[in-house]
Design a protein around this motif. Structure first.
Motif, mmCIF file in Angstrom:
data_model
loop_
_atom_site.group_PDB
_atom_site.id
_atom_site.type_symbol
_atom_site.label_atom_id
_atom_site.label_comp_id
_atom_site.label_asym_id
_atom_site.label_seq_id
_atom_site.Cartn_x
_atom_site.Cartn_y
_atom_site.Cartn_z
ATOM 1 N N PRO A 1 0.822 -1.215 0.000
ATOM 2 C CA PRO A 1 0.000 0.000 0.000
ATOM 3 C C PRO A 1 0.860 1.271 0.000
ATOM 4 C CG PRO A 1 -0.792 -1.559 1.651
ATOM 5 C CD PRO A 1 0.555 -2.044 1.202
ATOM 6 N N MET A 2 0.293 2.297 -0.594
ATOM 7 C CA MET A 2 1.007 3.569 -0.733
ATOM 8 C C MET A 2 0.044 4.722 -0.486
ATOM 9 S SD MET A 2 3.104 4.997 -4.044
ATOM 10 C CE MET A 2 3.905 6.608 -4.024
ATOM 11 N N ASP A 3 0.541 5.756 0.216
ATOM 12 C CA ASP A 3 -0.260 6.957 0.452
ATOM 13 C C ASP A 3 -0.167 7.890 -0.745
ATOM 14 O OD1 ASP A 3 -1.175 6.379 3.111
ATOM 15 O OD2 ASP A 3 0.867 6.767 3.808
ATOM 16 N N SER A 4 -1.238 8.638 -0.985
ATOM 17 C CA SER A 4 -1.254 9.624 -2.060
ATOM 18 C C SER A 4 -2.268 10.707 -1.692
ATOM 19 C CB SER A 4 -1.648 8.970 -3.394
ATOM 20 O OG SER A 4 -3.053 8.806 -3.478
ATOM 21 N N PRO A 5 -2.255 11.827 -2.417
ATOM 22 C CA PRO A 5 -3.265 12.856 -2.156
ATOM 23 C C PRO A 5 -4.695 12.381 -2.445
ATOM 24 C CG PRO A 5 -1.429 13.742 -3.427
ATOM 25 C CD PRO A 5 -1.270 12.260 -3.419
ATOM 26 N N PHE A 6 -4.829 11.296 -3.203
ATOM 27 C CA PHE A 6 -6.152 10.789 -3.581
ATOM 28 C C PHE A 6 -6.656 9.710 -2.630
ATOM 29 C CE2 PHE A 6 -3.699 11.995 -7.340
ATOM 30 C CZ PHE A 6 -4.495 13.007 -7.849
ATOM 31 N N GLY A 7 -5.743 9.129 -1.850
ATOM 32 C CA GLY A 7 -6.119 8.062 -0.935
ATOM 33 C C GLY A 7 -4.984 7.058 -0.793
ATOM 34 N N ILE B 1 -8.608 1.233 -2.875
ATOM 35 C CA ILE B 1 -8.223 2.560 -2.402
ATOM 36 C C ILE B 1 -9.155 2.997 -1.283
ATOM 37 C CG2 ILE B 1 -9.608 3.700 -4.217
ATOM 38 C CD1 ILE B 1 -7.421 5.934 -4.203
ATOM 39 N N ASP B 2 -8.541 3.546 -0.248
ATOM 40 C CA ASP B 2 -9.267 4.169 0.850
ATOM 41 C C ASP B 2 -9.166 5.672 0.642
ATOM 42 O OD1 ASP B 2 -10.158 5.284 3.212
ATOM 43 O OD2 ASP B 2 -8.575 4.444 4.461
ATOM 44 N N VAL B 3 -10.251 6.280 0.170
ATOM 45 C CA VAL B 3 -10.222 7.702 -0.189
ATOM 46 C C VAL B 3 -10.272 8.606 1.035
ATOM 47 C CG1 VAL B 3 -11.213 7.311 -2.472
ATOM 48 C CG2 VAL B 3 -12.730 7.759 -0.532
ATOM 49 N N THR B 4 -10.506 8.026 2.222
ATOM 50 C CA THR B 4 -10.568 8.839 3.437
ATOM 51 C C THR B 4 -9.197 9.043 4.065
ATOM 52 O OG1 THR B 4 -10.938 6.968 4.945
ATOM 53 C CG2 THR B 4 -12.874 7.923 3.878
ATOM 54 N N THR B 5 -8.190 8.303 3.600
ATOM 55 C CA THR B 5 -6.830 8.419 4.135
ATOM 56 C C THR B 5 -5.928 8.999 3.058
ATOM 57 O OG1 THR B 5 -7.201 6.477 5.545
ATOM 58 C CG2 THR B 5 -4.920 7.155 5.186
ATOM 59 N N THR B 6 -5.633 10.287 3.163
ATOM 60 C CA THR B 6 -4.860 10.975 2.124
ATOM 61 C C THR B 6 -3.589 11.570 2.725
ATOM 62 O OG1 THR B 6 -6.061 13.054 2.471
ATOM 63 C CG2 THR B 6 -6.950 11.534 0.832
ATOM 64 N N GLU B 7 -2.623 11.803 1.849
ATOM 65 C CA GLU B 7 -1.352 12.404 2.281
ATOM 66 C C GLU B 7 -0.783 13.218 1.128
ATOM 67 O OE1 GLU B 7 2.932 10.587 3.090
ATOM 68 O OE2 GLU B 7 1.540 10.112 4.719
#
Length: 267
Positions: A229-235, A251-257
């Motif tokens: 898994p990888m974080d992104s501005p989209f999730g 994708i979990d759209v509630t967890t963004t970075e």
């Protein structure tokens, strides 16, 4: 659900040699339930996320039994025959001629000039996804991964009413196709990080409430983790393969970075 604008992703399905095995995997991995299937429609079985139509699974068509399992994304059309004609006119290939599917709608299968396969769907009684964007278990996003970005960037806006915008990032060649100023489909140029045996393809994302938990569950069930898994501005997202080899992303759209990337007009 209202009829989707031309070129908008509207449905996804996959064929499996072991349909019951696929149903068991996706029921546990994504929380899907499944409707009844009929011989008249090739035992095509609709999947539901929280009671809303999310996707479908089916056995291979006669003659296609040897083909590997894969997810197919369908793009909305108001006239499948006209869309198929534009596919041919602009360098694509029609793999399955426009075909009525009972009262549900008319479909076709196509291949873009870079080699990625996609579906065309003109909905009638079946308009497509009933899930809301980002709802757990439902379709969330898709990207064309291609080895011929130049050809694909010309092809899709000629076939569908797309406007293309490109990410301002020197480390990757990523673009987004928009319909009515709304992003509907991504385009990623495949670089040397992709093994040469991996062909161009369409990557479909399904939303999950917890990416890491979804990855853990999928791999416990015999799936494979390809990336993340990888974080992104989209999730937070990951790329998986199911036990029969069909690739998909969660994708979990509630967890963004991070900050949303700058996008500019394609040149």
């Amino acid at each position: 659900m209202a009829v989707q604008p031309e070129g908008t992703p509207c449905w996804a399905d996959a064929t499996f040699a072991d349909v019951e095995g696929a149903k068991s995997f996706y029921a546990d991995a994504l929380g899907w339930t499944f409707g009844d299937s009929q011989a008249e429609f090739g035992y095509y079985t609709q999947a539901y996320a929280n009671g809303r139509a999310a996707a479908a699974v089916s056995p291979p068509m006669p003659g296609d039994e040897g083909n590997p399992s894969s997810w197919c994304l369908y793009l909305a059309s108001q006239d499948t025959a006209a869309t198929a004609a534009r596919v041919r006119e602009h360098g694509g290939e029609i793999l399955l001629e426009p075909m009525e599917v009972g009262a549900f709608g008319t479909m076709a299968l196509a291949r873009d000039p870079g080699g990625a396969v996609f579906g065309i769907w003109q909905g009638n009684t079946h308009e497509g996804f009933e899930t809301e964007m980002g709802a757990p278990g439902g379709y969330c996003w898709a990207e064309v991964f291609t080895r011929d970005a130049k050809a694909v960037d010309t092809f899709y806006p000629a076939v569908f009413p797309y406007t293309e915008r490109k990410m301002d990032d020197a480390t990757m060649d990523f673009a987004v196709f928009e319909v009515q100023a709304r992003p509907v489909l991504g385009r990623m140029a495949m670089d040397g990080d992709f093994p040469p045996e991996v062909p161009s393809y369409l990557n479909v994302y399904f939303a999950v409430p917890d990416c890491d938990a979804a990855v853990a569950r999928a791999t416990e069930l015999g799936g494979a983790l390809h990336y993340g898994p990888m974080d992104s501005p989209f999730g937070r997202f990951a790329v998986l393969g199911d036990p029969q080899g069909a690739a998909f992303s969660v994708i979990d759209v509630t967890t963004t970075e991070g900050e949303m990337p700058e996008m500019g007009p394609a040149t």
